[in-house]
Scaffold this active site. Structure first.
Site, mmCIF file in Angstrom:
data_model
loop_
_atom_site.group_PDB
_atom_site.id
_atom_site.type_symbol
_atom_site.label_atom_id
_atom_site.label_comp_id
_atom_site.label_asym_id
_atom_site.label_seq_id
_atom_site.Cartn_x
_atom_site.Cartn_y
_atom_site.Cartn_z
ATOM 1 C CE LYS A 76 -14.222 -53.694 10.500
ATOM 2 N NZ LYS A 76 -12.945 -54.752 10.852
ATOM 3 C CB SER A 101 -16.348 -53.556 18.527
ATOM 4 O OG SER A 101 -16.013 -52.739 17.329
#
Lengths: 346, 346
Positions: A76, A101
């Site tokens: 990410k 999340s």
């Protein structure tokens, strides 16, 4: 339903990015190469590992691209970094907002910290503890939401209004997709013999970037998605030829519970050759192999590519018989050891 | 006492190796470069990982050479491969023998399998299950011994007599030391800015090879050993200026219970700048950091270098104040998950 809500909420971003409307897909090899240039001094060039034992078990040559070693413990950071560092100064000063999340939230916090701007992150109450700790470690400001996508998005919209910061969606964002695509550029340099790449699929940001870059470099390469049976919205979307969402998801892979977005769906529809569904047990078994054989600490979402290559759905499909050199993206390694243990001894 | 017994038992090997008697140490940069040439197509060139979080915790730049990703899950494969592939054909046909608590046994089994010769390994009854499984996986023939070094050696001598195979000692062997030294050749190419290397110490094969190669390339480099407080024979040996052995050892680091040998002691005496002692708790804490931050599955012995760099013994010693770029050798990753868990939750 949620996916369409997402796309409407984030249309401001899509419109702000000139690349989106002028091209068939949100990103392409040029935007991915630009991303690489932008972020290469900031991200880790992660190693590609291999194991004769796992080759023998799978009957293929496996090349594990270990994004669990990426900063923040997951791929990410590539997209987050590309998004944060492509902002103009006057855009950047008010900071960035997201909901996630965990892994994208931590990655965005770290990227913002490196640029010296604030990061505001909306996190659902059920996010893994270690992912929340990463956000705190990197200086992100946390806003808690309920666990539904709707609750996350409402809270994000509120924070957006209150702060004037720029929203950076976890996957439905051209800059994010381009950033994740840099994985393919590295992987195909590190292991040019690869003929197939297996990628975890959730919102589709990772697989979109990977597919766009890889198919541009080598159109013959196969891109296969690995998806949990308990969150099989992408497989259902491919079958229905439109985005399908689910009323609920149930899988140990906490990072794979999102649904496709308006920018990722066209890529998944056109460039992903197949979606391999695996059970939670297969994911846990693969996670154990990652620990015991590969010596890599992965989270459940990160182990799903190995689970897929070992599954009957892959092994017994004649279409994949000649997949000899398989790149597997280990997407992340952020797992609470307690949760891991509970899963492994079940 | 045991160490001297070892050297007498294995004198046949030492005499067989011309390099030993003609030089000050059992190996040198030439034998290490020869080893590299011999084994480079057989071993993994393991990656060097880094983590900003661990840099920040330690106050240094840390460069982790991840030998847990080596074939067989530990650095031992380098030495074993060098030993097995340097045998003449007529020597090799009868196979190789060793005794080991696990990693060397598995490594030798794998190297022998690659050469197509038998491997006979004597393993103490208390060896970790996963290490025994590795030996079986690689086709080694197991002979069980009691846990004492004496029992291991007696059994090894018997197997040696019965089979006519060549003994390959886990560390007191010039070919083994040269093979392990190839780690330094790679590490100093991968991270040439390194000014210090911290190495786990047990029998001394790893640190001897690493020190001989590294100090030959850069005499200013510091070589520090990391040793468990419960198996501090090397530290006592340095203090006494001769090999000291212990009546018993007590440490969670199952790979670090051996004593120095006649070939490794001179290198440790002359080229190891200091020995840092760490507690089992420090080892376990470091192992947890390896899992949670570095995302690497290590065994206790493999985490001891990180434990050392975080210990007061290192941090508060003014002699090591200017160790800015520290190479840390993660020696192996073979750990039973059950044992790991018991250790982590204590």
């Amino acid at each position: 339903m949620y996916a369409f809500m997402q796309s409407s909420v984030y249309c401001c971003i899509m419109e702000a990015n000139d690349q989106v409307s002028s091209k068939k897909y949100a990103a392409d090899i040029s935007s991915i190469r630009e991303a690489q240039e932008r972020i290469s001094s900031l991200v880790h060039r992660t190693p590609v590992l291999s194991s004769e034992t796992l080759n023998s078990i799978s009957g293929r040559k496996l090349h594990f691209k270990c994004e669990c070693f990426q900063k923040g413990g997951a791929f990410k950071f590539r997209g987050a970094c590309n998004a944060v560092f492509s902002l103009a100064n006057d855009q950047a000063t008010k900071g960035v907002v997201t909901h996630s999340s965990g892994n994208h939230a931590a990655a965005l916090s770290l990227a913002a910290k490196l640029r010296g701007i604030p990061a505001y992150v909306v996190i659902p109450k059920n996010a893994p503890k270690c992912k929340v700790e990463n956000v705190i470690r990197y200086g992100g400001q946390i806003f808690w939401s309920e666990v539904t996508v709707q609750s996350r998005e409402e809270m994000a919209a509120k924070v957006l209004q209150d702060t004037g910061a720029v929203l950076v969606h976890p996957f439905n964002d051209a800059r994010i997709i381009s950033g994740q695509g840099t994985i393919s550029l590295e992987l195909l340099e590190q292991a040019p013999q690869i003929d197939t790449i297996i990628v975890p699929i959730s919102g589709g940001g990772l697989i979109s970037g990977v597919a766009l870059a890889a198919k541009s470099i080598n159109p013959a390469i196969r891109i296969l998605a690995a998806e949990p049976k308990g969150a099989d919205d992408a497989a259902r979307s491919k079958a229905a030829d439109h985005i399908v969402t689910l009323p609920e998801t149930k899988t140990v892979a906490d990072g794979l519970r999102a649904f496709l977005g308006s920018l990722t769906w066209p890529v998944v529809r056109d460039l992903v050759d197949d979606i391999i569904l695996v059970s939670d047990k297969e994911i846990i078994d693969a996670m154990r192999l990652c620990y015991e054989i590969l010596k890599v600490a992965v989270e459940p979402s990160g182990a799903i590519g190995l689970a897929a290559v070992l599954s009957d759905g892959f092994k017994k499909n004649p279409a994949w018989e000649d997949c000899n050199n398989v790149g597997i993206i280990i997407s992340g390694g952020n797992v609470d050891l307690g949760v891991l243990w509970d899963a492994l001894i079940k």
